[in-house]
Design a protein around this motif. Structure first.
Motif, mmCIF file in Angstrom:
data_model
loop_
_atom_site.group_PDB
_atom_site.id
_atom_site.type_symbol
_atom_site.label_atom_id
_atom_site.label_comp_id
_atom_site.label_asym_id
_atom_site.label_seq_id
_atom_site.Cartn_x
_atom_site.Cartn_y
_atom_site.Cartn_z
ATOM 1 N N ALA A 76 -7.677 6.287 32.725
ATOM 2 C CA ALA A 76 -8.003 7.548 33.206
ATOM 3 C C ALA A 76 -7.145 8.306 33.690
ATOM 4 N N ALA A 77 -7.192 9.886 33.280
ATOM 5 C CA ALA A 77 -6.057 10.853 33.829
ATOM 6 C C ALA A 77 -5.918 10.911 35.227
ATOM 7 N N ALA A 78 -4.909 11.165 35.911
ATOM 8 C CA ALA A 78 -4.694 11.192 37.350
ATOM 9 C C ALA A 78 -5.258 12.632 37.708
ATOM 10 N N TYR A 79 -5.208 13.711 36.836
ATOM 11 C CA TYR A 79 -5.520 14.919 37.186
ATOM 12 C C TYR A 79 -6.175 15.508 35.936
ATOM 13 N N GLU A 80 -6.949 16.636 35.968
ATOM 14 C CA GLU A 80 -7.864 17.139 34.762
ATOM 15 C C GLU A 80 -6.930 17.815 34.111
ATOM 16 N N TYR A 81 -7.125 17.812 32.700
ATOM 17 C CA TYR A 81 -6.232 18.678 31.845
ATOM 18 C C TYR A 81 -6.964 19.935 31.782
ATOM 19 N N ALA A 82 -6.232 21.028 31.238
ATOM 20 C CA ALA A 82 -6.697 22.254 31.161
ATOM 21 C C ALA A 82 -6.827 22.557 29.606
ATOM 22 N N GLU A 83 -7.366 23.654 29.205
ATOM 23 C CA GLU A 83 -7.547 23.924 27.752
ATOM 24 C C GLU A 83 -6.429 25.079 27.509
ATOM 25 N N VAL A 84 -6.139 25.041 26.316
ATOM 26 C CA VAL A 84 -5.174 25.927 25.711
ATOM 27 C C VAL A 84 -5.531 27.411 25.999
ATOM 28 N N GLU A 85 -6.726 27.662 25.902
ATOM 29 C CA GLU A 85 -7.372 28.974 26.239
ATOM 30 C C GLU A 85 -6.999 29.308 27.575
ATOM 31 N N ASP A 86 -7.104 28.404 28.606
ATOM 32 C CA ASP A 86 -6.951 28.706 29.921
ATOM 33 C C ASP A 86 -5.682 29.387 30.264
ATOM 34 N N ILE A 87 -4.731 28.494 29.376
ATOM 35 C CA ILE A 87 -3.209 28.874 29.642
ATOM 36 C C ILE A 87 -2.926 30.456 28.991
ATOM 37 N N LEU A 88 -3.465 30.573 27.705
ATOM 38 C CA LEU A 88 -3.606 31.966 26.999
ATOM 39 C C LEU A 88 -3.919 33.092 28.100
ATOM 40 N N ASN A 89 -5.290 32.769 28.665
ATOM 41 C CA ASN A 89 -5.937 33.674 29.471
ATOM 42 C C ASN A 89 -5.062 34.213 30.581
ATOM 43 N N ALA A 90 -4.374 33.133 31.413
ATOM 44 C CA ALA A 90 -3.819 33.319 32.508
ATOM 45 C C ALA A 90 -2.336 34.125 32.076
ATOM 46 N N ALA A 91 -1.889 33.906 30.876
ATOM 47 C CA ALA A 91 -0.778 34.759 30.367
ATOM 48 C C ALA A 91 -1.061 36.183 29.905
ATOM 49 N N LYS A 92 -2.270 36.564 29.497
ATOM 50 C CA LYS A 92 -2.848 37.645 28.957
ATOM 51 C C LYS A 92 -2.951 38.631 30.216
ATOM 52 N N GLU A 93 -3.561 37.851 31.429
ATOM 53 C CA GLU A 93 -3.891 38.578 32.797
ATOM 54 C C GLU A 93 -2.443 39.211 33.242
ATOM 55 N N LYS A 94 -1.377 38.565 32.827
ATOM 56 C CA LYS A 94 -0.109 38.934 33.404
ATOM 57 C C LYS A 94 0.750 39.835 32.450
ATOM 58 N N GLY A 95 0.145 40.037 31.243
ATOM 59 C CA GLY A 95 0.905 40.840 30.159
ATOM 60 C C GLY A 95 2.034 40.140 29.678
ATOM 61 N N GLU A 96 2.067 38.722 29.847
ATOM 62 C CA GLU A 96 3.315 38.273 29.408
ATOM 63 C C GLU A 96 2.962 36.565 28.960
ATOM 64 N N ALA A 97 3.756 36.025 28.301
ATOM 65 C CA ALA A 97 3.323 34.733 28.044
ATOM 66 C C ALA A 97 4.905 33.687 27.996
ATOM 67 N N LEU A 98 4.407 32.787 28.949
ATOM 68 C CA LEU A 98 5.467 31.674 28.942
ATOM 69 C C LEU A 98 4.867 30.300 29.118
ATOM 70 N N TYR A 99 5.259 29.381 27.999
ATOM 71 C CA TYR A 99 4.634 28.130 28.202
ATOM 72 C C TYR A 99 5.413 27.233 27.615
ATOM 73 N N PHE A 100 5.138 25.935 28.032
ATOM 74 C CA PHE A 100 6.146 24.987 27.506
ATOM 75 C C PHE A 100 5.499 23.839 26.522
ATOM 76 N N ILE A 101 5.908 23.872 25.468
ATOM 77 C CA ILE A 101 5.239 22.932 24.596
ATOM 78 C C ILE A 101 6.095 21.789 24.286
ATOM 79 N N LEU A 102 5.725 20.463 24.714
ATOM 80 C CA LEU A 102 6.410 19.504 24.401
ATOM 81 C C LEU A 102 5.813 18.181 23.468
ATOM 82 N N ASP A 103 6.932 17.585 22.903
ATOM 83 C CA ASP A 103 6.586 16.768 22.078
ATOM 84 C C ASP A 103 7.270 15.325 22.319
ATOM 85 N N GLU A 104 6.483 14.304 22.291
ATOM 86 C CA GLU A 104 7.116 12.917 22.395
ATOM 87 C C GLU A 104 7.960 12.598 23.555
#
Length: 181
Positions: A76-104
């Motif tokens: 099981a996950a130790a913490y709940e995951y967010a949805e990508v939409e949640d991240i986008l909505n937070a960025a739109k509220e502030k009028g900017e967008a900064l997020y980290f996309i990680l792979d491997e």
């Protein structure tokens, strides 16, 4: 497996975890076990798109805390995951967008440090892949120094597709940061 505190073992416990909506990262099932209760668990796992691994008894014994796994162990996950939409909505509220996309990112210490860095940079979230990467474990939480509580982490099936969708939705405001191993 080092994160035994987030291991759920036994048929009823695993089935009820799925039914209660607990985020299960991986399901380990005894290879060849296909009786009624196990089929019910597999059905629930497929509904939530959980990664299913069929393994031998020795692997299950190593994963289980008590050794009474009844052929089924869930991570099981130790913490709940967010949805990508949640991240986008937070960025739109502030009028900017900064997020980290990680792979491997497979080392939980690295993921925790990156989440901490993302939080300090003011990032709106971190996006990680479903496969070939570590999830939100106790070590990730500890290494993030609590930042995992303030920086949403979304788990996606396809990173490349997610990047394309983000480009369309963010209207050119996004600044993705791509990390590898």
């Amino acid at each position: 497996m080092r994160y035994k505190e987030f291991i759920i073992e036994g048929r009823n416990a695993v089935l009820e975890a799925f039914r209660a909506g607990k985020t299960i990262d991986k399901l380990f099932v005894l290879d060849g076990c296909q009786d009624g209760p196990v089929k019910s668990i597999l059905r629930e796992a497929k509904k939530t798109d959980t990664i299913i691994n069929f393994v031998d008894k020795e692997r299950l014994d190593r994963l289980a805390n008590s050794g009474h796994h009844q052929g089924v162990v869930a991570q099981a996950a130790a913490y709940e995951y967010a949805e990508v939409e949640d991240i986008l909505n937070a960025a739109k509220e502030k009028g900017e967008a900064l997020y980290f996309i990680l792979d491997e990112i497979e080392d939980p210490h690295n993921l925790g440090a990156i989440i901490r860095t993302a939080n300090l940079c003011g990032a709106h979230g971190v996006i990680i892949p479903k496969r070939r990467a570590v999830g939100l474990t106790a070590t990730v939480a500890k290494t993030s120094a609590g930042a995992v509580n303030y920086t949403p982490v979304a788990k996606v099936t396809n990173i490349a597709k997610t990047i394309e969708e983000l480009k369309k939705k963010a209207c050119g405001l996004c600044v993705p940061i791509w990390m590898g191993r």
